[in-house]
Design an enzyme around this catalytic site. Structure first.
Site, PDB file in Angstrom:
ATOM      1  N   ASP A 273       0.909  -1.230   0.119  1.00 22.72           N
ATOM      2  CA  ASP A 273      -0.064  -0.017  -0.147  1.00 22.72           C
ATOM      3  C   ASP A 273       0.914   1.026   0.094  1.00 22.72           C
ATOM      4  O   ASP A 273       2.174   1.009   0.477  1.00 22.72           O
ATOM      5  CB  ASP A 273      -0.758   0.046   1.169  1.00 22.72           C
ATOM      6  N   GLU A 622     -16.878   9.824   6.114  1.00 23.17           N
ATOM      7  CA  GLU A 622     -16.239   8.440   6.308  1.00 23.17           C
ATOM      8  C   GLU A 622     -15.614   7.927   4.932  1.00 23.17           C
ATOM      9  O   GLU A 622     -15.739   8.394   3.660  1.00 23.17           O
ATOM     10  CB  GLU A 622     -17.392   7.565   6.453  1.00 23.17           C
TER      11      GLU A 622
END
Length: 873
Positions: A273, A622
């Site tokens: 990542d 979110e």
């Protein structure tokens, strides 16, 4: 014999020489020869590279190797729910959690297939233009198959929910649709992420150490990865940011070397990542320096490092210091080039069938139709009751109503439909637009409240308030840098500041939307003395100046600046905006903040026949690693799962009018709206519906589509029902282990019709497998879809097992009065359990099998029945 032997050798030499001459007459190097195997071509290519060139290929932004005619390639691309972040208009499907709510593997397969086609079109067109940048390649870092174990996780919206079986089934369909079935070429490359124990919190993902039991690891966190890696043969895997049992996931002995490479036999490529390898020594503190971190990641099978500051020199130094060998580097480089060969990147244009795909496929009618279909399929009807006794259920609404009030922070918002990791479609339908298209009724619209408070910004629509050098609007100066140094690439006059650009989009001949800065300048002359507010929406970063004084510096979310201004006085306004990569979005509006009591808003709409309140949250609250720090929200996650108080207070006032209130909830996660569930006649969960979201919602509200979505997550009543967010143990989490009473259970969803189950048969097949049949009948008056769900409960286990587990499902369509027999096969893996040591073994003893429209023994199964049978294994 000797003469014959010599003759044979001579013939072999002549043949080899002939082949060699033939080869050299057409190709400079063997790796360029498409008649050779990929393995041989990759071996040849890597043998020609210097160590420096090899290491250079092990980053997401791999440079060209001109001497070998190898083009540059950027591995980073996204297609979570449609191709994302590109400079092209593309089809935007519902967010991943919404696609999971369809419980339809066929739709997900087709969505991935269409996304791959659009991605190929973008790649082909970019290649013809000589562009090789980020978000233009064919390696998509999706799907996210982490288990959505806690509703507070902001990235849970990117997943397929909380259940390993549902996640694995949908994930396999996505991979097969995206990668295709061509025997030689990948249509595109999928990437299962984030391997493997990763699901928040966002705020500490670069420091957190996840610890789980062997049972939870193999029972919950690994099954979907096994499905995609072993069964679907996914070509890529992304390792996670956090640590697992003390080691960074990208450097985990157990996850990477033992499970992924040895047990799962994964032969594809692994990417970190972004920034993850740097976390080894910067935040996890498990490694002393960059060279140790980069070497250890590669030794654990991490082939590609995604980073703005890759460990190029560190890895070279690690080789020179003996921490890793060049042969070990070769393993990773070969994996990376194998993927590029499988994508056809080194073959003649005419040999790769996908090279013929052009931009005419972008947003074509078939793709748009699927986006609408999946938005409809994803909608979950949670509650539908009569508004008054003896009347019929409130939904669907009549199209002959005279007046409809549409209220709420998400009612007119188009942006909310796109969620996160999105591309730009040409058109997005809002809920307000969808409702207007369905009826001739008078529509009253009020925003009423924001998502989290009741201070509503109302813009002033008057472009004449701003001018530059006597002309209305702003002077816009564009820079191909983020520091505003030097002369701008160009300037132009713009009437307002409201832009959306995909990454790399050409803005003018001299500039693209990447590593870009824009400075807007104007004079503001107010027409009255009052208090004004600027609303600033800007991704990446921005600064607002008034009379050369910086008054606002914003990150990637909304910002407000309120100030007093005198009539007729001139105020110099300067906005600086900068963008690195990803979508570029900036908007500046002038207006006023209006704060009204809920009762005042309710008074204005009290004469409506029905009130539709569109609320919930959005991807501006979110999401991934976000700079949000307000009550109930932290860093992209939530600290409380309740609906924001301002929305509930307004709905209480709307209910007090005596008119029916329908609550339409938009969110990528579960919301604990207890008051609404107890007091309103209808609740519809619509997620983030993509480009056709508003149209699909209106179709359901007015009965043009019979809802059949089912919850892929549990809706809990309160955060008090949940364990600590940072506790990765599965005890009392998800429907499989939660012992309380949920607000709405996993698998739940109502319909406008009813279904009955009967004639259940359990048939033992070869190798002790089972085949379960059940008859499903639509006993209602209209056609509808049902999601048949099969759950297993092991009744004689002497160790921890789930309360029940989903092991099969099918979405079917039934006309009124029609019956179908649904058959679901259970294989040996379905009929197995995981013991405390993580070992998988066959179930022994009594096994309860349940089939129905939801979980067994749930009082909310009002539209479906369930049928059960217990057998002994």
């Amino acid at each position: 014999m000797k003469k014959q032997f010599k003759l044979s050798i001579l013939l072999v030499i002549i043949t080899v020489a002939t082949i060699t001459i033939s080869f050299h007459s057409k190709y400079k190097y063997p790796f360029q020869d498409p008649t050779l195997s990929i393995e041989n071509r990759v071996d040849n290519l890597v043998s020609l590279l210097t160590l420096e060139e090899k290491v250079g290929q092990m980053v997401n932004n791999a440079p060209a190797i001109k001497r070998l005619e190898i083009p540059a390639y950027n591995w980073w691309n996204e297609t979570l729910h449609g191709v994302a972040r590109s400079p092209y208009h593309v089809t935007s499907y519902p967010q991943a959690i919404a696609m999971a709510a369809t419980w339809d593997t066929t739709s997900l397969f087709q969505m991935a297939n269409f996304s791959a086609l659009e991605g190929r079109a973008i790649y082909n067109d970019s290649k013809r233009q000589g562009k090789t940048g980020i978000y233009l390649g064919l390696t998509y870092w999706t799907p996210n198959i982490n288990i959505f174990r806690d509703p507070r996780w902001g990235r849970g919206q990117e997943t397929y929910g909380e259940d390993p079986y549902l996640t694995g089934a949908l994930g396999k369909s996505f991979v097969r649709g995206l990668e295709g079935d061509n025997p030689k070429y990948l249509k595109a490359s999928a990437c299962a992420k984030h391997f493997a124990v990763h699901s928040g919190p966002e705020w500490n993902r670069s420091t957190y150490n996840a610890e789980v039991s062997s049972h939870d690891l193999w029972d919950t966190y690994l099954p979907a990865f096994r499905d995609l890696i072993v069964d679907a043969k996914v070509s890529g895997v992304m390792c996670a940011y956090n640590r697992f049992e003390g080691q960074p996931c990208c450097g985990s002995d157990l996850l990477m070397n033992d499970i992924l490479r040895n047990q799962f036999k994964f032969t594809g490529y692994v990417t970190s990542d972004c920034g993850g390898i740097g976390h080894f020594y910067k935040t996890h503190k498990t490694h002393p320096d960059a060279e140790s971190a980069s070497a250890d990641a590669v030794l654990h099978g991490t082939d590609c490092e995604c980073s703005n500051q890759p460990s190029y020199f560190a890895l070279l130094k690690a080789v020179s210091d003996g921490k890793i060998t060049e042969k070990e580097i070769d393993i990773s480089v070969k994996r990376l080039f194998t993927i590029r060969f499988r994508l056809g990147m080194f073959d003649p244009e005419e040999m790769v069938p996908f090279n013929k795909i052009d931009t005419s496929v972008l947003e074509n009618k078939e793709h748009q139709a699927l986006a609408l279909k999946m938005a409809r399929q994803s909608i979950v009807l949670l509650k539908n009751e009569p508004f008054v006794k003896s009347a019929k259920n409130i939904l669907p609404l009549s199209k002959n109503l005279k007046k409809i009030a549409v209220i709420g922070p998400n009612a007119a918002d188009e942006e909310v439909m796109l969620a996160n990791y999105y591309g730009y479609p040409s058109k997005i339908s809002s809920i307000l637009e969808g409702i207007k298209s369905k009826t001739n009724a008078q529509i009253i619209y009020e925003k009423g409240v924001n998502l989290t408070d009741n201070q509503v910004f109302k813009p002033i629509k008057d472009n004449q308030l701003f001018n530059f050098n006597g002309k209305n609007g702003f002077q816009a100066a564009y820079f191909q840098n983020t520091t505003f140094k030097g002369e701008p690439a160009f300037t132009r006059q713009e009437p307002n500041i409201d832009h959306q650009w995909g990454d790399g989009e050409q803005i003018a001949d001299k500039i693209i939307a990447r590593n870009m800065g824009v400075r807007w300048t104007a004079n503001f002359v107010p027409q009255e003395t009052t208090t004004y507010t600027f609303e600033l929406k800007a991704d990446d970063g921005s600064r607002l100046f008034i009379n050369d004084k910086k008054v606002k510096e914003a990150g990637t979310r909304n910002g407000y600046y309120t100030f007093n201004a005198e009539k007729g006085k001139s105020y110099k306004i300067v906005l600086e905006y900068w963008q690195y990569s990803d979508n570029a979005e900036v908007k500046l509006d002038l207006g006023k903040i209006i704060t009204e009591k809920p009762e005042t808003i309710a008074e204005r709409v009290k004469d409506a026949d029905v009130i539709i309140f569109a609320g919930g949250i959005s991807a501006r609250l979110e999401g991934e690693d976000m700079p949000v720090e307000i009550d109930g929200f932290k860093g992209g996650d939530r600290t409380n799962i309740a609906l924001p108080k301002a929305q509930t207070e307004l709905m209480k006032a709307l209910k007090a009018t005596g008119k029916p209130v329908i609550f339409v909830n938009l969110s990528g996660s579960a919301i604990g709206f207890q008051w609404e569930a107890a007091n309103l006649p209808a609740i519809v969960q619509v997620w983030y519906g993509g480009q056709a979201g508003g149209e699909a919602i209106a179709d359901v509200l007015f009965g043009d589509y019979n809802p059949a979505g089912r919850l892929p997550i549990t809706f809990y009543k309160s955060v008090d029902d949940l364990p600590d967010f940072q506790d990765y143990k599965m005890d009392n989490r998800t429907y499989r282990y939660f012992k309380g009473e949920p607000l709405y259970p996993f698998g739940f969803g109502l319909s406008y019709t009813r279904f009955k189950y009967g004639n259940m048969e359990v048939i033992r097949t070869e190798k002790d497998n089972l085949k379960v049949k059940v008859k499903v009948t639509n006993t209602g008056k209209i056609a509808g879809e049902e999601v048949v769900q099969l759950y297993l409960t092991h009744q004689n286990s002497d160790f921890k097992t789930p309360i029940r587990s989903l092991k099969g499902f099918k979405r079917i369509n039934l006309k009124s009065g029609e019956s179908k027999t649904v058959e679901i096969a259970l294989n040996s893996r379905d009929l197995s359990e995981v013991d405390a040591d993580g070992k998988i073994f066959p179930i022994k003893g009594n096994l309860q099998i349940t089939m129905g429209g939801g979980q067994p023994s749930r009082s909310m199964l009002k539209n479906s029945s369930v049928i059960e049978k217990t057998i002994n294994l």
